[in-house]
Design an enzyme around this catalytic site. Structure first.
Site, PDB file in Angstrom:
ATOM      1  N   ASP A 138      -4.777  -5.157  -8.573  1.00  0.00           N
ATOM      2  CA  ASP A 138      -5.042  -4.614  -7.247  1.00  0.00           C
ATOM      3  C   ASP A 138      -5.297  -3.120  -7.437  1.00  0.00           C
ATOM      4  OD1 ASP A 138      -5.350  -4.418  -4.518  1.00  0.00           O
ATOM      5  OD2 ASP A 138      -3.463  -5.392  -4.025  1.00  0.00           O
TER       6      ASP A 138
ATOM      7  N   HIS B 146       0.832  -1.199   0.000  1.00  0.00           N
ATOM      8  CA  HIS B 146       0.000   0.000   0.000  1.00  0.00           C
ATOM      9  C   HIS B 146       0.872   1.257   0.000  1.00  0.00           C
ATOM     10  CE1 HIS B 146      -3.019  -2.898   1.493  1.00  0.00           C
ATOM     11  NE2 HIS B 146      -3.889  -2.106   0.894  1.00  0.00           N
TER      12      HIS B 146
END
Length: 518
Positions: free
Chosen positions: A254, A183
């Site tokens: 993603d 992330h």
């Protein structure tokens, strides 16, 4: 122009802010948008029915759209974000190692998703958690052995898809061997193809063989294969996933909003690179997509003009997504009221008859209790040490205090902020005491604080709600829940309170007690 917009939209899955679908997302659906990703921002506290407030308005415009969210069970949930998941996650299911139970838990998750109008589950994680200090996978994995992860990945796929919810294998080609949270930064995994084939790839191969409709790429770099992140790598997506593993379904990214992708390529550049690499469906992330869609359309148009992306590739991607929408189209499909119970053999035969209890049954079986003192019947004091969690988990509630209160077995509950000096933490002088931690092995403050509190109360019970690492024989009283969902917390509370599964007093029949039935 509308045809061109529809072709690009057919490969995109944005999100929107808030609960109610805004006008721009409804217009995009009318212009061919593949679907919508739901995130924590779409689930405010005390909100109403997901189906009535979100799914129905979206499907009124496009009945066959994909509605997707992360519903892994355990630590990662969206439907139960404000109370915690009623199902244990992968770490717990892998520890029990009963694929029939894993199938049944995922079938129950599918039932809940269908009731909410969701037809694409961004699960299961097929990652092998080969590095215990991994900050992003951990309890989201079925374990650290490829064979265990493979058989449970296949079972999870079958459980989800048996009820028409598409399963998503993630994070290809495997996010388990990293110390970096993708992330925030791009992890480098120094594995060649032989090493990947031995560890990371078997669960994905098993999931593909079980019929998984979707594979999600991870934002990780395999420098021995390609300098680009897997999401943008033709060598990984087309070569490894399609040609070598034989995946014929949809490949999705993603979330592009994750820092290592968007900070370097931007939304438009990343979408073009992902599509050119062989990806079919581009997940933008939780950021409201109203201003992002035009950026992507401009980037794709430029890429088509200069040859970076071909129209044939775009049409191929759109066709795969259309086939997925057709398979997962819930129109006319009844929501199942009860799930069939698989043939019960071995340890599975003691599962509760009530299907709604399957999550708690699984969480009970996943508990591992080591050296716990006999239950006294007295209310339990809890001290919960704050823990760092990643963005996939978010701020879902955790810990056994609420469940103990529901059992009328809570004496007191104290939450301790991260960094607090152990000397400043008040402890009760008597009565059962549980100190609740989460992935303490990765957090020096939790470890040091736990040791200092144990010096003051040697009889305290450690309740570890994160990764359940092996315990030495001389470990102090410890309860491993193997996850921090509501089901895990409830099972732990029952054991701490000395209740069996019927609610009666006593710890008889408790599952997986170290030294008795480990």
């Amino acid at each position: 122009m509308r045809a061109a917009v529809s072709l690009v939209n057919a490969c995109l899955m944005p999100a929107y802010a808030g609960r109610t679908p805004p006008e721009w997302i409804l217009r995009a659906l009318d212009q061919g948008l593949a679907g919508v990703g739901l995130f924590g921002t779409n689930f405010p506290a005390a909100s109403g029915s997901v189906r009535e407030e979100i799914a129905d308005p979206l499907r009124a415009v496009r009945p066959d759209l994909l509605i997707a969210l992360d519903e892994e069970g355990g630590d990662v949930t969206r439907l139960d974000y404000h109370r915690g998941s009623v199902y244990p996650g992968n770490h717990a299911l892998g520890a029990v190692d009963d694929p029939a139970l894993t199938l049944r838990v995922n079938a129950a998750i599918a039932r809940d998703l269908l009731a909410a109008g969701v037809n694409l589950c961004l699960a299961p994680c097929a990652d092998v958690n080969s590095r215990p200090d991994n900050p992003i996978i951990g309890v989201r994995s079925f374990g650290d052995r490829p064979d265990v992860v493979a058989r449970h990945t296949a079972a999870a796929v079958r459980g989800l898809q048996e009820y028409g919810v598409a399963a998503t294998l993630k994070h290809f080609p495997g996010h388990g061997d990293t110390r970096t949270d993708s992330h925030s930064a791009l992890p480098d995994i120094p594995r060649d193809l032989a090493a990947l084939s031995a560890v990371e790839l078997p669960p994905f191969a098993a999931g593909i063989a079980a019929g998984a409709k979707v594979v999600m790429t991870g934002h990780i770099r395999l420098g021995l294969l390609d300098d680009l992140p897997a999401t943008l790598s033709r060598r990984v997506v087309t070569g490894l996933l399609r040609e070598e593993l034989g995946h014929e379904g949809v490949v999705m990214t993603d979330a592009l909003e994750m820092a290592p992708i968007v900070d370097r390529w931007g939304y438009g550049g990343a979408a073009v690179a992902a599509l050119a690499a062989g990806t079919d469906l581009v997940l933008l992330g939780a950021t409201d997509g109203e201003e992002l869609l035009p950026q992507i359309h401009e980037a794709v148009a430029a890429a088509l003009r200069d040859g970076t992306l071909s129209a044939d590739r775009l049409e191929e991607a759109a066709a795969r997504v259309a086939a997925l929408r057709a398979w997962a189209d819930p129109t006319g499909r009844p929501v199942p009221g009860r799930l069939p119970v698989p043939g019960r053999t071995g340890a599975a035969k003691d599962m509760d008859a009530d299907v709604d209890a399957v999550g708690l049954v699984a969480a009970r079986r996943a508990l591992l209790a080591h050296a716990l003192p006999p239950a006294t019947g007295r209310p339990v004091h809890t001290v919960r040490l704050a823990a760092h969690v990643n963005l996939a988990v978010g701020e879902a509630p955790w810990g056994p205090a609420a469940a103990l209160k529901d059992l009328d077995a809570l004496a007191s509950a104290l939450d301790v902020a991260h960094g607090t000096d152990a000397a400043d933490i008040p402890l009760p002088s008597g009565g059962p005491l549980a100190v609740v931690v989460r992935d303490a092995a990765r957090d020096p403050w939790q470890l040091a604080t736990l040791e200092a509190l144990r010096a003051r109360r040697p009889d305290l019970i450690t309740v570890e709600m994160g990764l359940g690492l092996p315990l030495p024989p001389d470990a102090p009283p410890t309860l491993l829940t193997r996850g921090a969902g509501l089901a895990n917390a409830t099972a732990a509370a029952e054991l701490l309170a000395g209740r069996d599964r019927s609610g009666r007093s006593g710890r008889s029949g408790r599952p997986r007690v170290r030294g008795v039935a480990s």
